[in-house]
Design a protein around this motif. Structure first.
Motif, PDB file in Angstrom:
ATOM      1  N   VAL A 627     -57.643 -56.337  11.765  1.00  0.00           N
ATOM      2  CA  VAL A 627     -56.385 -56.990  11.883  1.00  0.00           C
ATOM      3  C   VAL A 627     -55.845 -57.269  10.624  1.00  0.00           C
ATOM      4  O   VAL A 627     -54.704 -57.007  10.263  1.00  0.00           O
ATOM      5  CB  VAL A 627     -56.753 -57.888  12.714  1.00  0.00           C
ATOM      6  CG1 VAL A 627     -55.241 -58.850  13.230  1.00  0.00           C
ATOM      7  CG2 VAL A 627     -57.405 -57.814  14.194  1.00  0.00           C
ATOM      8  N   THR A 628     -56.478 -58.145   9.774  1.00  0.00           N
ATOM      9  CA  THR A 628     -55.787 -58.699   8.864  1.00  0.00           C
ATOM     10  C   THR A 628     -55.531 -57.713   7.592  1.00  0.00           C
ATOM     11  O   THR A 628     -54.534 -57.833   6.875  1.00  0.00           O
ATOM     12  CB  THR A 628     -56.678 -60.001   7.970  1.00  0.00           C
ATOM     13  OG1 THR A 628     -58.021 -59.171   7.919  1.00  0.00           O
ATOM     14  CG2 THR A 628     -56.767 -61.116   9.054  1.00  0.00           C
ATOM     15  N   GLU A 629     -56.207 -56.449   7.595  1.00  0.00           N
ATOM     16  CA  GLU A 629     -56.207 -55.503   6.522  1.00  0.00           C
ATOM     17  C   GLU A 629     -55.181 -54.135   7.085  1.00  0.00           C
ATOM     18  O   GLU A 629     -55.237 -53.191   6.395  1.00  0.00           O
ATOM     19  CB  GLU A 629     -57.676 -54.872   5.838  1.00  0.00           C
ATOM     20  CG  GLU A 629     -58.179 -56.148   5.282  1.00  0.00           C
ATOM     21  CD  GLU A 629     -59.614 -55.549   4.725  1.00  0.00           C
ATOM     22  OE1 GLU A 629     -59.784 -54.395   5.101  1.00  0.00           O
ATOM     23  OE2 GLU A 629     -60.224 -56.390   4.335  1.00  0.00           O
ATOM     24  N   ARG A 630     -54.700 -54.531   8.219  1.00  0.00           N
ATOM     25  CA  ARG A 630     -53.722 -53.580   8.718  1.00  0.00           C
ATOM     26  C   ARG A 630     -52.739 -53.214   7.701  1.00  0.00           C
ATOM     27  O   ARG A 630     -51.909 -54.218   7.276  1.00  0.00           O
ATOM     28  CB  ARG A 630     -53.221 -53.698  10.101  1.00  0.00           C
ATOM     29  CG  ARG A 630     -52.038 -52.749  10.713  1.00  0.00           C
ATOM     30  CD  ARG A 630     -52.807 -52.063  11.572  1.00  0.00           C
ATOM     31  NE  ARG A 630     -52.026 -51.338  12.661  1.00  0.00           N
ATOM     32  CZ  ARG A 630     -51.506 -49.984  12.283  1.00  0.00           C
ATOM     33  NH1 ARG A 630     -52.224 -49.264  11.395  1.00  0.00           N
ATOM     34  NH2 ARG A 630     -50.884 -49.456  13.130  1.00  0.00           N
ATOM     35  N   GLU A 635     -48.119 -53.237   1.889  1.00  0.00           N
ATOM     36  CA  GLU A 635     -48.250 -54.567   2.427  1.00  0.00           C
ATOM     37  C   GLU A 635     -49.408 -54.561   3.473  1.00  0.00           C
ATOM     38  O   GLU A 635     -49.442 -53.697   4.314  1.00  0.00           O
ATOM     39  CB  GLU A 635     -46.980 -54.862   2.942  1.00  0.00           C
ATOM     40  CG  GLU A 635     -46.678 -56.230   3.548  1.00  0.00           C
ATOM     41  CD  GLU A 635     -45.192 -56.527   4.285  1.00  0.00           C
ATOM     42  OE1 GLU A 635     -45.045 -57.569   4.546  1.00  0.00           O
ATOM     43  OE2 GLU A 635     -44.734 -55.699   4.400  1.00  0.00           O
ATOM     44  N   LEU A 636     -49.913 -55.725   3.476  1.00  0.00           N
ATOM     45  CA  LEU A 636     -51.108 -55.947   4.470  1.00  0.00           C
ATOM     46  C   LEU A 636     -50.647 -57.078   5.440  1.00  0.00           C
ATOM     47  O   LEU A 636     -49.609 -57.614   5.274  1.00  0.00           O
ATOM     48  CB  LEU A 636     -52.434 -56.607   3.850  1.00  0.00           C
ATOM     49  CG  LEU A 636     -53.039 -55.907   2.946  1.00  0.00           C
ATOM     50  CD1 LEU A 636     -54.454 -56.509   2.072  1.00  0.00           C
ATOM     51  CD2 LEU A 636     -53.566 -54.444   3.455  1.00  0.00           C
ATOM     52  N   PHE A 637     -51.294 -56.792   6.656  1.00  0.00           N
ATOM     53  CA  PHE A 637     -50.701 -57.797   8.094  1.00  0.00           C
ATOM     54  C   PHE A 637     -51.239 -59.098   7.544  1.00  0.00           C
ATOM     55  O   PHE A 637     -50.158 -60.066   7.669  1.00  0.00           O
ATOM     56  CB  PHE A 637     -51.448 -57.414   9.081  1.00  0.00           C
ATOM     57  CG  PHE A 637     -51.022 -58.091  10.436  1.00  0.00           C
ATOM     58  CD1 PHE A 637     -49.992 -57.743  10.860  1.00  0.00           C
ATOM     59  CD2 PHE A 637     -52.002 -59.309  10.781  1.00  0.00           C
ATOM     60  CE1 PHE A 637     -49.457 -58.461  12.205  1.00  0.00           C
ATOM     61  CE2 PHE A 637     -51.691 -60.050  11.941  1.00  0.00           C
ATOM     62  CZ  PHE A 637     -50.292 -59.440  12.655  1.00  0.00           C
ATOM     63  N   GLY A 638     -52.537 -59.353   6.924  1.00  0.00           N
ATOM     64  CA  GLY A 638     -52.808 -60.709   6.181  1.00  0.00           C
ATOM     65  C   GLY A 638     -53.021 -61.796   7.224  1.00  0.00           C
ATOM     66  O   GLY A 638     -52.570 -61.783   8.490  1.00  0.00           O
ATOM     67  N   GLU A 644     -49.260 -66.963  12.393  1.00  0.00           N
ATOM     68  CA  GLU A 644     -47.863 -67.103  12.641  1.00  0.00           C
ATOM     69  C   GLU A 644     -47.699 -66.242  13.974  1.00  0.00           C
ATOM     70  O   GLU A 644     -47.017 -66.846  14.916  1.00  0.00           O
ATOM     71  CB  GLU A 644     -46.824 -66.620  11.742  1.00  0.00           C
ATOM     72  CG  GLU A 644     -46.972 -67.360  10.517  1.00  0.00           C
ATOM     73  CD  GLU A 644     -46.035 -66.715   9.151  1.00  0.00           C
ATOM     74  OE1 GLU A 644     -45.577 -65.534   9.363  1.00  0.00           O
ATOM     75  OE2 GLU A 644     -45.977 -67.141   8.053  1.00  0.00           O
ATOM     76  N   ALA A 645     -48.197 -65.383  14.197  1.00  0.00           N
ATOM     77  CA  ALA A 645     -48.163 -64.512  15.555  1.00  0.00           C
ATOM     78  C   ALA A 645     -48.904 -65.382  16.480  1.00  0.00           C
ATOM     79  O   ALA A 645     -48.508 -65.325  17.751  1.00  0.00           O
ATOM     80  CB  ALA A 645     -48.712 -63.173  15.024  1.00  0.00           C
ATOM     81  N   ALA A 646     -49.925 -65.922  16.119  1.00  0.00           N
ATOM     82  CA  ALA A 646     -50.977 -66.757  17.275  1.00  0.00           C
ATOM     83  C   ALA A 646     -50.007 -68.217  17.919  1.00  0.00           C
ATOM     84  O   ALA A 646     -50.100 -68.553  19.112  1.00  0.00           O
ATOM     85  CB  ALA A 646     -52.243 -66.926  16.653  1.00  0.00           C
ATOM     86  N   ALA A 667     -48.265 -52.774  16.251  1.00  0.00           N
ATOM     87  CA  ALA A 667     -46.959 -52.531  15.654  1.00  0.00           C
ATOM     88  C   ALA A 667     -46.708 -52.592  14.391  1.00  0.00           C
ATOM     89  O   ALA A 667     -45.377 -52.391  13.923  1.00  0.00           O
ATOM     90  CB  ALA A 667     -46.018 -53.415  16.810  1.00  0.00           C
ATOM     91  N   PHE A 668     -47.359 -53.351  13.495  1.00  0.00           N
ATOM     92  CA  PHE A 668     -47.239 -53.678  12.195  1.00  0.00           C
ATOM     93  C   PHE A 668     -46.968 -52.306  11.358  1.00  0.00           C
ATOM     94  O   PHE A 668     -46.075 -52.482  10.332  1.00  0.00           O
ATOM     95  CB  PHE A 668     -48.289 -54.460  11.483  1.00  0.00           C
ATOM     96  CG  PHE A 668     -48.142 -54.781  10.142  1.00  0.00           C
ATOM     97  CD1 PHE A 668     -47.015 -55.748   9.796  1.00  0.00           C
ATOM     98  CD2 PHE A 668     -48.867 -54.112   9.150  1.00  0.00           C
ATOM     99  CE1 PHE A 668     -46.914 -55.947   8.218  1.00  0.00           C
ATOM    100  CE2 PHE A 668     -48.395 -54.596   7.853  1.00  0.00           C
ATOM    101  CZ  PHE A 668     -47.520 -55.565   7.541  1.00  0.00           C
TER     102      PHE A 668
END
Length: 687
Positions: A627-630, A635-638, A644-646, A667-668
């Motif tokens: 999830v975070t390394e998408r 640019e990474l999801f991070g 912020e999405a939660a 969708a990122f």
């Protein structure tokens, strides 16, 4: 190129001798003519120029076209005339020496019947002959000055030459012969053959006094015999026509036809013109063959690329007929065979879609003479089998890595049968199609194995517990034939609590899956025996270190049970895993827990415990680094974007929170996931 400068003096000051070695090149006749022209100019023999250039062109052209070696040309002039010798270096048997004057009636008649270029030599030369040497063979001719050589010819020779003249009594001049022999296609024209054939036909027809003529050519492309050139009027009914076949290779075929009065001269000249035309037709055939082969190679490369891009079995088999029709046949059908050898129609196509139902009916017919029987024969014999009946064509087996996969049946073209080049291309297409189908089958099998193995590493369903909401989302990596190392589980504890497990084993594939299965099983066994979580993590670390192999694992363990009132007490242990997000029911989100040591790297680990109280509506969001390394470019999801999405999801149920976070991560980026994505949500559902 080497040359001996001249003139050289051989017994008298009036003799001029030049010799030169020329390559086997199309420019050689022109160079030879230039040499002869210079010697004649020096010797003041201008009256022999036309005949000398014509015969020199013929001998050097023959040497270049047939011997295909370097050649020596020697030119000797004296006050009485000119002698030219052309020697090549082609190997061959030493035949009978032919030197002397070819001046008998039988000799001239033989030359006329053969219709070769030596007819010109025999007609215009005073004397000529051939010599054979250990290194090659040569042809020479002698031209005497007018009044010296012609009057010396015997009476029977002059009579024979007169018999070779056209019916009107005129003999073709040296200039006319030279013009005929030097006629060549325009090298800059898009299609020079029609104009060249028309010019050649016109010249030979005028030389023999023909009333009309035509050149017909069949290129073997299904168009039949076509008129390449025409001269004069149509032949009258009942006229005896002079027909000379063109000396071309298959699939070309043709003839030169003249409406000319019978004469001894007409046929040799027609044969000579036909041979000159045939030479350029052969060049045209070879050029077109090269263009076709280049086009076929391009087609095969494109077909291979298209077939290689598909890893779906059904899509690959449906693609093959689309590649074949209509370029290589009117229809195409792909049949696959099962383990008992039975054939099944997998895909079919026809150039005329209205005929497709009929094609399906014919392909399904059974019987000893049906197409099905011929297809089974092709599959069993692993050889090409012709197809007859309403759907004429042939079938080739589909074989890849020694396995017989089925057959590829192709119908003939609408106007002609397949030529050898097309058959070879179709066999090549069958080989490539079979390999693509086999690769797609292997990939499908790997995908099934990976999906089965992946499903075995995840719980089929999450438990339903009163007051506690569990929800999980899992997205495998973009390569669905690989098994990921991400996993999650919910295990009951002996004291009535529930253990939430979220982990990530390094790497992918079967080895990562084996470690994942080992971690899940060790955790289930140890917690089932009532071992405390720190001890479970310690023993699991020892197991991975002893196992070796360079695989390590990150884990998040959370034991959850009832607390004071409506709250849930969570005991959180992180072994190198990302901290979960605490989503407050009243709004807001933040990270909780203390990081620890990943398992399988060091002999001793530290996994601090964090105690968390979940009030009604609060939720813990566990996730893996997929999830975070998408990625979206660089640019990474991070983790910040995850928090912020939660935050806006406060108050939603566990399954809604998990689904929304999964959708946000996917969708990122438009690219498929490079790593597995796992999200597990634990929520206090107390009212």
């Amino acid at each position: 190129m080497s040359a001996e400068a001249g003139p050289a003096m051989n017994g008298g000051s009036d003799e001029h001798v030049r010799s030169v070695r020329l390559p086997a090149d199309r420019r050689t006749p022109a160079a030879a003519r230039a040499l002869v022209r210079s010697v004649l100019a020096e010797a003041d023999l201008h009256e022999l120029l036309n005949e000398a250039l014509l015969l020199t062109t013929e001998l050097t052209t023959n040497a270049v076209e047939h011997a295909r070696t370097e050649l020596d040309i020697e030119v000797e002039a004296d006050p009485a005339g000119l002698t030219v010798t052309v020697t090549d270096f082609a190997s061959g048997p030493v035949d009978e020496l032919m030197v002397g004057v070819r001046n008998t009636t039988s000799d001239i008649t033989e030359v006329a019947e053969r219709g070769r270029g030596l007819l010109l030599v025999d007609h215009f030369a005073s004397r000529w002959g051939t010599t054979y040497l250990p290194t090659g063979k040569g042809v020479w001719f002698r031209l005497d000055r007018p009044g010296l050589g012609a009057a010396a010819r015997p009476a029977e020779t002059r009579a024979a030459l007169a018999a070779l003249a056209p019916a009107d009594g005129g003999t073709p001049s040296a200039a006319a012969m030279s013009e005929l022999m030097q006629t060549t296609p325009d090298p800059y024209a898009d299609d020079p053959l029609p104009e060249f054939a028309a010019g050649l036909l016109t010249r030979v027809a005028e030389m023999v006094g023909a009333a009309g003529g035509v050149v017909r050519l069949d290129r073997g492309d299904g168009q039949g015999s076509q008129v390449l050139a025409r001269y004069g009027r149509q032949p009258r009914e009942g006229n005896e026509l002079l027909r000379v076949p063109l000396a071309v290779h298959r699939p070309y075929a043709g003839e030169l036809e003249l409406d000319a009065a019978p004469s001894a001269y007409a046929r040799p000249l027609a044969v000579l013109a036909a041979e000159r035309l045939s030479l350029h037709l052969e060049n045209d055939r070879l050029r077109r063959a090269d263009v076709r082969r280049s086009a076929w190679l391009t087609f095969l490369a494109e077909a291979s690329e298209l077939l290689a891009q598909s890893l779906d079995v059904e899509l690959t088999m449906a693609l093959v007929p689309q590649l074949v029709v209509p370029r290589l046949g009117q229809w195409c059908a792909v049949h696959t065979s099962d383990e008992w050898g039975r054939l099944r129609l997998a895909a079919a196509s026809h150039a005329d879609e209205s005929v497709l139902p009929q094609l399906h009916r014919v392909l399904q017919e059974t019987g000893p003479d049906s197409i099905q029987a011929r297809l089974r024969e092709a599959s069993r014999s692993a050889a090409q089998v012709p197809l007859s009946g309403p759907m004429e064509g042939f079938a080739v087996p589909l074989i890849a890595r020694g396995q017989r996969l089925g057959t590829l049946a192709v119908g003939r073209h609408q106007r002609h049968r397949h030529d050898p080049d097309e058959v070879s291309v179709l066999e090549d297409v069958a080989r490539r199609a079979a390999l693509a189908i086999e690769n797609a089958r292997i990939h499908a099998e790997r995908r099934r194995v990976a999906q089965t193995l992946q499903q075995s590493l995840l719980p089929p369903v999450l438990p339903v517990v009163e007051g506690i909401g569990f929800a999980a989302e899992y997205v495998p990596t973009g390569d669905d034939a690989e098994v990921g190392g991400d996993f999650y589980d919910v295990v009951p504890l002996p004291d009535g609590r529930w253990l939430v497990v979220v982990g990530d084993v390094s790497g992918k594939g079967v080895q990562a899956a084996a470690v994942t299965g080992l971690v899940r099983d060790v955790i289930r066994v140890l917690v089932g025996d009532g071992k405390p979580l720190p001890e479970v993590l310690g023993r699991l670390n020892e197991t991975l270190v002893e196992r070796g192999g360079g695989r390590y694992c990150t884990l998040a363990l959370a034991a959850v049970g009832p607390g004071d009132g409506d709250q849930l007490d969570v005991s959180l242990h992180l072994a190198g895993h990302d901290r979960p997000v605490l989503l407050h029911g009243g709004g807001g989100a933040g990270f909780v827990g203390t990081g620890g040591t990943a398992l399988g790297l060091l002999d001793s680990i530290a996994t601090p415990t964090a105690e968390i109280a979940l009030k009604p509506g609060d939720a813990l969001v566990f996730y893996t680094d997929g999830v975070t390394e998408r990625r979206r470019g660089r640019e990474l999801f991070g983790t910040d974007r995850l928090r912020e999405a939660a935050a806006p999801l406060a108050g939603y149920s566990a399954d809604v929170v998990a689904a929304r976070l999964r959708a946000t991560a996917i969708a990122f980026s438009v690219e498929p996931p490079r790593d597995d994505i796992a999200v597990l949500v634990l929520r206090n559902d107390a009212l």
